[in-house]
Design a protein around this motif. Structure first.
Motif: not given
Ligand code: SF4
Lengths: 419, 163
Positions: A300, A360, A363, A382
């Motif tokens: 994201c 996702c 991540c 992130n």
């Molecule tokens: S898992 Fe990673 S890509 Fe998915 S919403 Fe959370 S921070 Fe964003």
């Protein structure tokens, strides 16, 4: 007393002419979001509340993006529970495999969230929509349940830090470098409870995708939300996507900020967050020799079309190192399709990368690229907490798509300018 | 509402992993969670804590994951309130939502020592240190938060407002 942009949106959503930092208020919600991990818990709380129906079936989004396409039986059960609930309550914005994308890339793309909205999501990166000039923040599952039942949300009105951007970034400097630099400067609790309000003429040089990346990571500085003023680019982005009226709020001239931080984009360098905190940042010039085993481009934070283009520009006509597993994940179906149309998909595959369906995935250390002990990944995601992407002895280095792609080629953290 | 109890004192950045370690997250039963509360920072906590006791801590209490199990474990252990210099944002929300009263007061945290006896008045925000015979003033809960606390959390509050 003057109000910040965030305070104005909050005041308007609790029927007041003004609010002050520190006050507790209850606001009306324009959108309540959940994903395949947080929704099942919220459903149970919703039922405990004795709620029979949702406050507005058009103002709830449920996106199955974390462990999808389902990686195991447990995640399949969670999705099933969410799916049954969404059908039963005729949730308009329900996205399952084939339609879904990573939630915070998907909602703006579909025009579900817009300027001036109030949005909560049972996912900490819900703050992403601040890029559109909305108030949006991450919450727990009980808040999501209460939001679905009543369409209301209690909060303490945040004070603000003004982040003034000046200058013009050089070729390989993007939104990711701006936010990593800021977190490095103020620390992971530097924005605690507060809103980060971005301003300055430097904004003219930041695309919507850059702004989404910046707003996405304000939570990594502990902030409640981040917010951008609405300009031509915002209006252009929303036109054709958002099919309802939106409201443009502006900060008062005499708005009160607790602190002001200036970032000069002209001198900003590509920035990397070393393990194991996003505040642990270094300029690319001080990165040293860090050998890597994997690259992940997606999430994201940086899975949007400009991120794909930036990666493709570097990978075009080159091959990734045979020692680096390179995983590229466009964040939504639309971005995935765009990658095919623009020939980016071909560039990635020819370079020796894998191109995945939106998810996702790695991540959060879910699936699709989990690390073994001692391995290192450069990721455009992130969070680089201990064990975030696999074994507790693996490491995540956060960087922009250009740096990640350049590193995939050489097998170590690399400045794209030097290729 | 007025509560009274003895103090358990901790430092800065007490994260949700030490409040309730992830290895116990396969249950959401409050009683079960309470048995392991604070285990990784204070192994004797669960045995020593008595109904009404109070946790006093430094900055950024409850940082880390957004798990609601953390305030649930603290509440179920018998703790009547937490006083800290500051809280991580999502913990702060979750605490009120599950009905655990929490106060912010830097002065109190600096003055209060482990084991002292406190009396806390949520309506006025007054913290009375019975051992040292001192008083400190935290912000009282606004009316709205008071309402959620009185209902025992957001679930009951919403239930009531839907009726
Ligand atoms: S898992 Fe990673 S890509 Fe998915 S919403 Fe959370 S921070 Fe964003």
């Amino acid at each position: 007393m003057g109000m910040t942009m965030t305070q104005k949106i909050i005041a308007a959503h609790c029927g007041r002419s003004s609010v002050e930092a520190g006050e507790f208020v209850e606001i009306d919600l324009d959108m309540v979001l959940g994903n395949d991990i947080t929704t099942p818990i919220a459903i149970r709380e919703f039922e405990k509340m004795g709620a029979k129906k949702v406050y507005d079936q058009n103002k709830i989004s449920i996106v199955l993006d974390h462990f999808t396409p389902n990686k195991d039986i447990k995640s399949a059960e969670q999705c099933k529970e969410s799916r049954i609930f969404a059908k039963k309550h005729q949730i308009k914005h329900f996205y399952d495999v084939g339609q879904m994308g990573v939630e915070h890339a998907l909602l703006p793309e579909k025009g579900i969230v817009a300027a001036g909205d109030t949005i909560i999501g049972a996912d900490s990166h819900t703050c992403t929509y601040g890029a559109l000039g909305a108030f949006s923040t991450g919450v727990g599952s009980t808040d999501m349940a209460a939001g679905m039942a009543r369409g209301k949300f209690w909060l303490r009105v945040p004070g603000a830090i003004k982040v003034k951007l000046t200058g013009k970034p050089s070729k390989y400097v993007c939104g990711k470098d701006v936010i990593l630099h800021l977190i490095g400067k103020i620390g992971v609790d530097g924005g605690l409870y507060k809103s980060l309000e971005f301003t300055g003429e430097g904004l003219n040089h930041l695309s919507m995708d850059d702004r989404f990346t910046i707003a996405n990571m304000v939570v990594e500085a502990g902030a409640k939300n981040g917010i951008f003023p609405i300009d031509e680019k915002t209006l252009q982005y929303m036109t054709g996507r958002v099919d309802r009226a939106w409201v443009v709020y502006e900060a008062d001239q005499d708005a009160v900020y607790e602190e002001e931080i200036e970032i000069n984009l002209t001198t900003l360098r590509p920035t990397i967050a070393f393990p194991h905190l996003p505040e642990n940042t270094r300029s690319i010039d001080d990165a040293g020799d860090v050998e890597i085993h994997q690259v992940v481009i997606g999430s994201c934070t940086n899975g949007r079309i400009e991120d794909m283009r930036a990666a493709a520009e570097i990978l075009k006509g080159r091959k990734v190192s045979l020692d680096v597993r390179t995983i590229i994940i466009p964040a939504t179906q639309e971005i995935y399709m765009q990658c095919i149309k623009e020939g980016l998909a071909e560039i990635f595959i020819e370079a020796g990368a894998v191109l995945s369906t939106p998810t996702c995935g790695p991540c959060l250390g879910g699936h699709m690229g989990i690390m073994a002990a001692g391995e290192r990944t450069v990721a455009t995601t992130n969070r680089n907490f201990v064990g975030r992407m696999g074994h507790v002895e693996s490491e995540v280095y956060l960087a922009s798509p250009s740096v990640a792609a350049a590193s995939a080629i050489t097998g170590k953290i690399t400045n794209p300018e030097t290729l | 509402m007025i509560v009274e109890g003895k103090v358990f004192k901790y430092g800065d950045s007490i994260d949700t992993d030490v409040i309730i370690p992830a290895r116990y997250l396969n249950t959401s039963d409050p009683k079960e969670l309470a048995r392991y509360c604070m285990e990784d920072i204070d192994a004797a906590f669960a045995k020593r804590v008595e109904k009404g006791d109070i946790i006093v801590a430094g900055n950024n209490f409850g940082c880390g994951s957004s798990r609601e199990h953390a305030p649930i474990a603290i509440k179920a252990s018998g703790i009547s309130c937490v006083i800290a210099k500051s809280y991580a944002r999502i913990f702060y929300r979750n605490a009120f939502n599950i009905g655990l009263p929490i106060l912010e007061c830097a002065e109190a945290v600096d003055r209060i020592d482990e084991g002292e006896q406190l009396q806390v008045d949520f309506e006025t925000g007054e913290i009375h240190n019975l051992t040292k015979n001192e008083k400190y003033k935290a912000q009282p809960f606004p009316e709205f938060i008071q309402k959620i606390i009185n209902f025992g959390g957001l679930v009951e509050y919403v239930k009531h407002s839907l009726e």
